[in-house]
Write a protein that holds these residues in place. Structure first.
Motif, short mmCIF file in Angstrom:
data_model
loop_
_atom_site.label_atom_id
_atom_site.label_comp_id
_atom_site.label_asym_id
_atom_site.label_seq_id
_atom_site.Cartn_x
_atom_site.Cartn_y
_atom_site.Cartn_z
N GLY A 44 0.58 -1.09 -0.12
CA GLY A 44 -0.06 0.00 0.06
C GLY A 44 0.81 1.25 0.03
O GLY A 44 0.46 2.17 -0.73
N ASP A 45 2.01 1.24 0.64
CA ASP A 45 2.89 2.39 1.03
C ASP A 45 3.59 2.56 -0.69
O ASP A 45 3.69 3.67 -1.15
CB ASP A 45 4.06 2.29 1.70
CG ASP A 45 3.23 2.72 3.04
OD1 ASP A 45 2.68 3.10 3.29
OD2 ASP A 45 3.97 2.13 4.31
N SER A 95 -0.38 1.87 -3.87
CA SER A 95 -1.72 2.80 -3.69
C SER A 95 -2.40 2.22 -2.48
O SER A 95 -2.87 1.07 -2.51
CB SER A 95 -2.54 2.89 -4.89
OG SER A 95 -3.75 3.65 -4.46
N LYS A 96 -2.46 2.76 -1.15
CA LYS A 96 -3.40 2.18 -0.10
C LYS A 96 -4.70 2.19 -0.62
O LYS A 96 -5.61 1.23 -0.27
CB LYS A 96 -3.35 3.09 0.94
CG LYS A 96 -1.89 3.63 1.64
CD LYS A 96 -2.02 4.27 2.62
CE LYS A 96 -0.58 4.34 3.43
NZ LYS A 96 0.24 5.23 2.36
N ASP A 97 -5.38 3.06 -1.49
CA ASP A 97 -6.63 2.97 -1.91
C ASP A 97 -6.85 1.67 -2.75
O ASP A 97 -7.91 0.92 -2.51
CB ASP A 97 -7.19 4.09 -2.81
CG ASP A 97 -7.00 5.34 -2.12
OD1 ASP A 97 -7.17 5.30 -0.55
OD2 ASP A 97 -6.71 6.42 -2.31
N VAL A 147 -5.05 -1.31 -2.98
CA VAL A 147 -5.02 -2.43 -1.93
C VAL A 147 -6.30 -2.54 -1.19
O VAL A 147 -6.78 -3.71 -1.08
CB VAL A 147 -3.65 -2.43 -1.13
CG1 VAL A 147 -3.68 -3.63 -0.28
CG2 VAL A 147 -2.48 -2.42 -2.14
N PHE A 148 -6.90 -1.54 -0.77
CA PHE A 148 -8.10 -1.53 0.28
C PHE A 148 -9.34 -1.99 -0.61
O PHE A 148 -9.93 -2.80 0.10
CB PHE A 148 -8.06 -0.07 0.83
CG PHE A 148 -9.40 0.30 1.63
CD1 PHE A 148 -9.27 -0.14 2.92
CD2 PHE A 148 -10.73 0.45 1.05
CE1 PHE A 148 -10.49 -0.12 4.01
CE2 PHE A 148 -11.60 0.69 1.85
CZ PHE A 148 -11.57 0.26 3.35
N MET A 168 -6.16 -7.03 3.36
CA MET A 168 -5.76 -5.85 2.67
C MET A 168 -6.24 -4.81 3.06
O MET A 168 -6.07 -3.56 3.02
CB MET A 168 -6.35 -6.31 1.29
CG MET A 168 -5.38 -7.64 0.51
SD MET A 168 -6.34 -8.13 -1.09
CE MET A 168 -5.44 -6.87 -2.23
N ASN A 211 -4.67 -1.06 5.59
CA ASN A 211 -4.27 0.28 4.78
C ASN A 211 -5.51 1.24 5.41
O ASN A 211 -5.33 2.30 4.96
CB ASN A 211 -4.37 0.10 3.37
CG ASN A 211 -3.38 -0.55 2.71
OD1 ASN A 211 -2.35 0.06 2.27
ND2 ASN A 211 -3.60 -2.00 2.58
N GLY A 260 1.39 3.68 5.98
CA GLY A 260 0.99 2.33 5.83
C GLY A 260 1.39 1.20 6.44
O GLY A 260 0.69 0.53 6.85
N SER A 320 -0.45 -1.19 9.29
CA SER A 320 -0.43 -2.57 9.10
C SER A 320 0.11 -3.20 10.18
O SER A 320 -0.28 -4.39 10.69
CB SER A 320 0.20 -3.00 7.60
OG SER A 320 1.76 -2.80 7.68
#
Length: 480
Positions: free
Chosen positions: A69-70, A73-75, A77-78, A114, A118, A395, A399
């Motif tokens: 995610g870091d 993209s955190k979004d 992966v989320f 996941m 995030n 991130g 986690s």
């Protein structure tokens, strides 16, 4: 300013709803264990693996997905996690046998990992430190509502229909939340080539060692549950698995591209908060896994009624958490964690004095105290944790926080079920016929939980005293 607040509120809604769904599924599964054991004709101890395998999978993958995610993209992966969670729920709901249930729970847990890895990082990106504890408290409220709804809704479903509906209900709700997520969260378009590029140099050796160690470590629980005849084998798996897991962190720290940034792993204050959180979640999960056996299997209470009793803890957390979040932004956070843990330890003593027969005047107070202690501890500890790292590391920090929660829950459930059934050799299913043996074993587990609570209390008390000492030094220096 108004537009920014509106965007932040939208993000909280999406994160909160996914947190609600994962909490709903988790608490419903805990309640359904006795019924699933009967439906699948398996032992009570084996049925606890339906909970454990999901938590183990989540624990294994949390740090990896936080790192991804870091760098990606955190979004992304989320939201991908939300999709995996839905697929896993469908597989588990339609599973024809125990093995497929476990497979579905693994897929569901991948999605949960996941999401959890995030969520806190996304909050940290959008909320300044002075509002972060309040935002995290709002997420905790969604989790509390999910935990509340799980026993209530799950208990009603199990009493009125098949246990399968506790998974099927996730599907329409999850599709709605996923649609909202893609609409509200900024999702960059990522090609598979880019994904492979940013992950190819990652420390996969460390991840594989960690996976192997965690699996061996938790397999020890199945040997402990078999009684004294397999005690040595259980100890061997416990020691070997623990050693491999610890070595995986050492190996990762020395690798060229570690999953956990060294500045996070070597941050003493951050790791203290993480360790305290792990112990607290361990203690809290003991009652979550043992209460259905006590209420349903031993005392014959219906799943619906036992769900209402168990949900008192989450109701209490829901009521207490907003106040804890506001206070955590205004007064000493370290002191609040001390108070929360003291209350949690008292609640464990209360469980250890539960009556053999149902007496709600003695059963309800420890459950309520448990919820109060958890709420007072969690919000300030989460704010302390995320405030100790740079935003670019949010991130992996988030986690690791989620990893500590999940590992604590996993160890707690494995510890509680292993210790309970270790004391009941030859017992495949808890019933009233087990008699005083069950009650005594139940008490012993909670006395151990009390001792672990005391260790956690000592950790946060040392942290509080240290912060007071540092604050006094700063004041003395300023007055010179």
């Amino acid at each position: 300013m108004a537009e920014s607040r509106g965007k932040n509120l939208s993000i909280i809604i999406v994160l909160g709803l996914f947190s609600f769904l994962t909490a709903l599924s988790g608490s419903s599964t805990n309640l359904a264990i006795p019924k699933i054991a009967i439906s699948m004709d398996i032992s009570s101890s084996m049925a606890t693996w339906i909970v454990q395998i999901g938590l183990i999978t989540t624990a294994i993958l949390l740090v990896m997905f936080g790192h991804i995610g870091d760098i990606l993209s955190k979004d992304v992966v989320f939201l991908a996690g939300g999709l995996a969670f839905l697929v896993g729920s469908a597989i588990t709901g339609f599973a024809p046998d125990f093995v497929i249930i476990l497979f579905g729970r693994v897929i569901q847990a991948i999605g949960s990992a996941m999401i959890m890895a995030n969520s806190m990082g996304i909050v940290t990106e959008y909320f300044p430190d002075k509002r972060r504890a309040e935002a995290l408290a709002m997420i905790s409220m969604f989790i509390s509502v999910g935990s509340i709804s799980g026993p209530g809704i799950g208990g009603f479903i199990i009493s009125a229909a098949s246990w399968r509906w506790i998974y099927w209900i996730n599907i329409p709700l999850g599709i709605l939340v996923l649609w909202l997520g893609f609409k509200l969260l900024p999702v960059p378009r990522e090609s598979w080539a880019h994904v492979r590029e940013v992950t190819k140099g990652a420390n996969w050796t460390g991840q594989n060692l960690f996976t192997l160690g965690i699996i061996i470590f938790f397999l020890s629980g199945s040997f402990f549950q078999s009684g004294r005849s397999k005690l040595l084998m259980g100890l061997a798996f416990f020691v070997i698995g623990g050693a491999i897991t610890i070595y995986s962190f050492i190996q990762d720290d020395k690798s060229n591209l570690p999953w956990i940034a060294p500045e996070v792993l070597h941050n003493r204050g951050f790791m203290t908060s993480i360790f305290a959180l792990m112990l607290v979640m361990l203690v809290n999960s003991v009652s979550n896994i043992l209460m259905p056996f006590y209420l349903q299997s031993y005392n014959g209470m219906s799943p619906f009624m036992s769900g209402l009793v168990i949900m008192l803890q989450s109701v209490t957390m829901l009521v207490t958490t907003p106040f804890a979040g506001v206070l955590a932004d205004r007064i000493n956070r370290e002191l609040m964690t001390v108070v929360g843990l003291l209350i949690l330890m008292i609640s464990q003593v209360g469980y250890a004095f539960f009556p053999q027969n149902l007496d709600m005047w003695r059963i309800i107070p420890p459950i309520v105290l448990n919820g109060i202690g958890m709420a007072i501890f969690l919000s300030p500890n989460n704010a302390l944790t995320m405030g100790m790292v740079d935003k670019k590391m949010s991130g992996i920090a988030g986690s690791l926080n989620s990893f500590a929660r999940t590992l604590g829950m996993t160890v707690g459930i494995s510890f509680a079920s292993s210790m309970l059934f270790f004391q009941l050799p030859g017992v495949t299913r808890i019933t009233r016929a087990v008699g005083d043996r069950f009650i005594q074993a139940f008490y012993n587990v909670f006395w151990m939980a009390t001792a672990i609570s005391a260790i956690a209390l000592a950790v946060v008390l040392v942290r509080y005293l240290g912060s007071r000492k540092n604050a006094n030094k700063v004041v003395a220096k300023g007055s010179e």
